[in-house]
Design an enzyme around this catalytic site. Sequence first.
Site, short mmCIF file in Angstrom:
data_model
loop_
_atom_site.label_atom_id
_atom_site.label_comp_id
_atom_site.label_asym_id
_atom_site.label_seq_id
_atom_site.Cartn_x
_atom_site.Cartn_y
_atom_site.Cartn_z
N ASP A 52 0.85 -1.20 0.00
CA ASP A 52 0.00 0.00 0.00
C ASP A 52 0.88 1.25 0.00
OD1 ASP A 52 -1.86 2.12 0.64
OD2 ASP A 52 -3.23 0.55 1.35
N SER A 103 -6.92 3.96 -1.57
CA SER A 103 -6.77 2.50 -1.63
C SER A 103 -8.08 1.80 -1.97
CB SER A 103 -6.25 1.98 -0.30
OG SER A 103 -4.98 2.53 -0.05
N ASP A 157 -9.85 -2.78 6.61
CA ASP A 157 -9.31 -1.63 5.90
C ASP A 157 -9.54 -1.84 4.39
OD1 ASP A 157 -8.08 0.85 5.88
OD2 ASP A 157 -6.04 0.09 6.02
N THR A 159 -7.93 -2.11 1.49
CA THR A 159 -7.27 -3.07 0.59
C THR A 159 -7.74 -4.51 0.78
OG1 THR A 159 -5.39 -1.58 0.65
CG2 THR A 159 -5.03 -3.71 -0.38
N ARG A 170 -15.71 3.40 2.75
CA ARG A 170 -14.70 2.52 3.34
C ARG A 170 -14.68 2.56 4.87
NH1 ARG A 170 -8.87 4.67 1.68
NH2 ARG A 170 -8.26 3.44 3.48
N GLU A 324 -1.07 -8.12 1.78
CA GLU A 324 -0.85 -6.67 1.76
C GLU A 324 0.16 -6.21 2.80
OE1 GLU A 324 -3.80 -4.05 3.42
OE2 GLU A 324 -3.09 -2.36 2.22
N ASP A 329 2.10 2.73 3.45
CA ASP A 329 1.24 3.91 3.26
C ASP A 329 1.02 4.67 4.56
OD1 ASP A 329 -1.25 5.37 1.94
OD2 ASP A 329 -1.98 4.44 3.79
N LYS A 330 0.68 3.96 5.60
CA LYS A 330 0.28 4.66 6.84
C LYS A 330 1.45 5.44 7.43
CE LYS A 330 -3.27 1.16 7.58
NZ LYS A 330 -4.35 1.92 6.91
N HIS A 333 2.11 8.58 5.31
CA HIS A 333 1.20 9.64 5.78
C HIS A 333 1.77 10.32 7.02
CE1 HIS A 333 -2.36 9.14 3.25
NE2 HIS A 333 -2.36 7.83 3.46
N ASP A 371 -0.82 0.19 -4.79
CA ASP A 371 -2.14 0.71 -5.16
C ASP A 371 -2.13 2.18 -5.56
OD1 ASP A 371 -1.63 1.45 -2.56
OD2 ASP A 371 -3.60 0.87 -1.79
N HIS A 372 -1.19 2.93 -5.03
CA HIS A 372 -1.07 4.34 -5.43
C HIS A 372 0.31 4.81 -5.02
CE1 HIS A 372 -1.54 5.23 -1.19
NE2 HIS A 372 -2.64 4.50 -1.18
N HIS A 415 -1.42 10.96 -0.72
CA HIS A 415 -1.07 10.13 -1.86
C HIS A 415 -0.70 11.03 -3.03
CE1 HIS A 415 -4.23 7.05 -0.21
NE2 HIS A 415 -3.22 7.23 0.62
MG LIG Z 1 -4.27 -0.83 2.36
ZN LIG Z 2 -3.06 6.24 2.38
#
Ligand SMILES: [Mg+2]
Ligand SMILES: [Zn+2]
Length: 452
Positions: A52, A103, A157, A159, A170, A324, A329-330, A333, A371-372, A415
Amino acid sequence: MHIRSEVQSIGAGVMTLLLAFPVNTFARDRSKTIQQAIDGGRAKNVILFLGDGMGDSEITIARNYHVGAAGRLVMDTLPLTGAYTTYAVEESNPSLPNYVTDSAASGTGWSTGHKTSNGRISTVAGANYISPIPTILELAKQAGYLTGDVSTAELTDATPAVLASHINARGCQGPADMSACGIYKKSNGGPGSIAEQLVDHKVDVLLGGGLQRFAQKTDAGPTVVDQAKSLGYTVVTDAAGLSSVSKGQRVLGLFNSGNMSLEWSGQLALPGNSGPQKCLENQRPSNEPSLADMTRKALELLDRSEGNGKWPGNGLPGFFLQVEGASIDKQDHAENPCGQIGETIAFDEAIAVGLAYAKSHPDTLIVVTADHAHTSQIVDPGTSHPGSVSILTTADGANMYVSYATEPHGVSQDHTGSQLRIAAQGPQAANVVGVTDQTDLFHTFARALGLE
Ligand SMILES: [Mg+2]
Ligand SMILES: [Zn+2]
């Protein structure tokens, strides 16, 4: 060859050999190797490794830090690589792209083959009615494949959710989180929250965090954990419990109330420069298996090859498994470079488990992608870098400046919208080569599994 020799001419006819910085060279002709990696046949098994927020920047940062600029991660070794586009669409006007996906929308892309808007889980953009789009996991399950969904995030979550639930927002993760998803509530005749839908789907192997969602009471009264048990799940909450699960059992493993614990820690990036740092490896809580451990167990439970490694083998459909690495990602951020790198390396170790399985099961399609894209960038130490910066001393012994600048310091970073790496090996892997779209991956999976 790990040593590149450079020949420099000094004056007429005088050549001096300079040993330069070692690079991992592909100077030899690889045409044959690539030809041999192309297999247009059917797969018995599919494993999707999804990092992610793992854009090219995040991969490069982890590589530089952990193995040095000339080193290579496990994920760098897959034989066939391309790029794919990830844009979402606008909820208010689905004919317009939204260049920066989340995501949920991006996962819906590979899971269903359809674009949707940010926040939606395998449902139609703009729909104000219950609008499920069939997912690759659902189609595989219908065709007799075993299925698995593994994450370091809460299982509810986005994903992990996109494979086995359908909902308009989501955030509607547990039955007590349904304020934005009224028509999807079970008491309104809907399919329920993400947690309820995951277990109602009877996904064979569900491993990750998010116990808090499954501990919530459903509209009917019992908790989602109770519901899972009544559907035949063995529910485990620690690594020891997981290791005792045997083949043939449907398992729901919930190893943290929220997201699973981080592998590494360090100082957050800050405006201006703090001094160079090295990251610290955390002691993993003893109840929490690593992502590699969860992957190994998922493969043990899902494997149907019985020693026969070539499709169709014993004729049984194999499995579809998604793994995953969620907190790359987290921590991106959170402007936390060590957290981000540690999760990328843990994800890479899980990929190694998948590649080892594929070595003895060559009828397995493995895809490694993200995913991004995300915010972190390797920047020039000499520039003014207005964002938050962290200086990391890498495996090369050099200092790498990592900048986070999509938001002011202290605000969750964003993102970004660039295309991503997608790499693969095994049957149908050649379909990731070139520039494809995230929705194309659904069709690659479907073809590999004989579903289209
Ligand atoms: Mg995810
Ligand atoms: Zn994110």
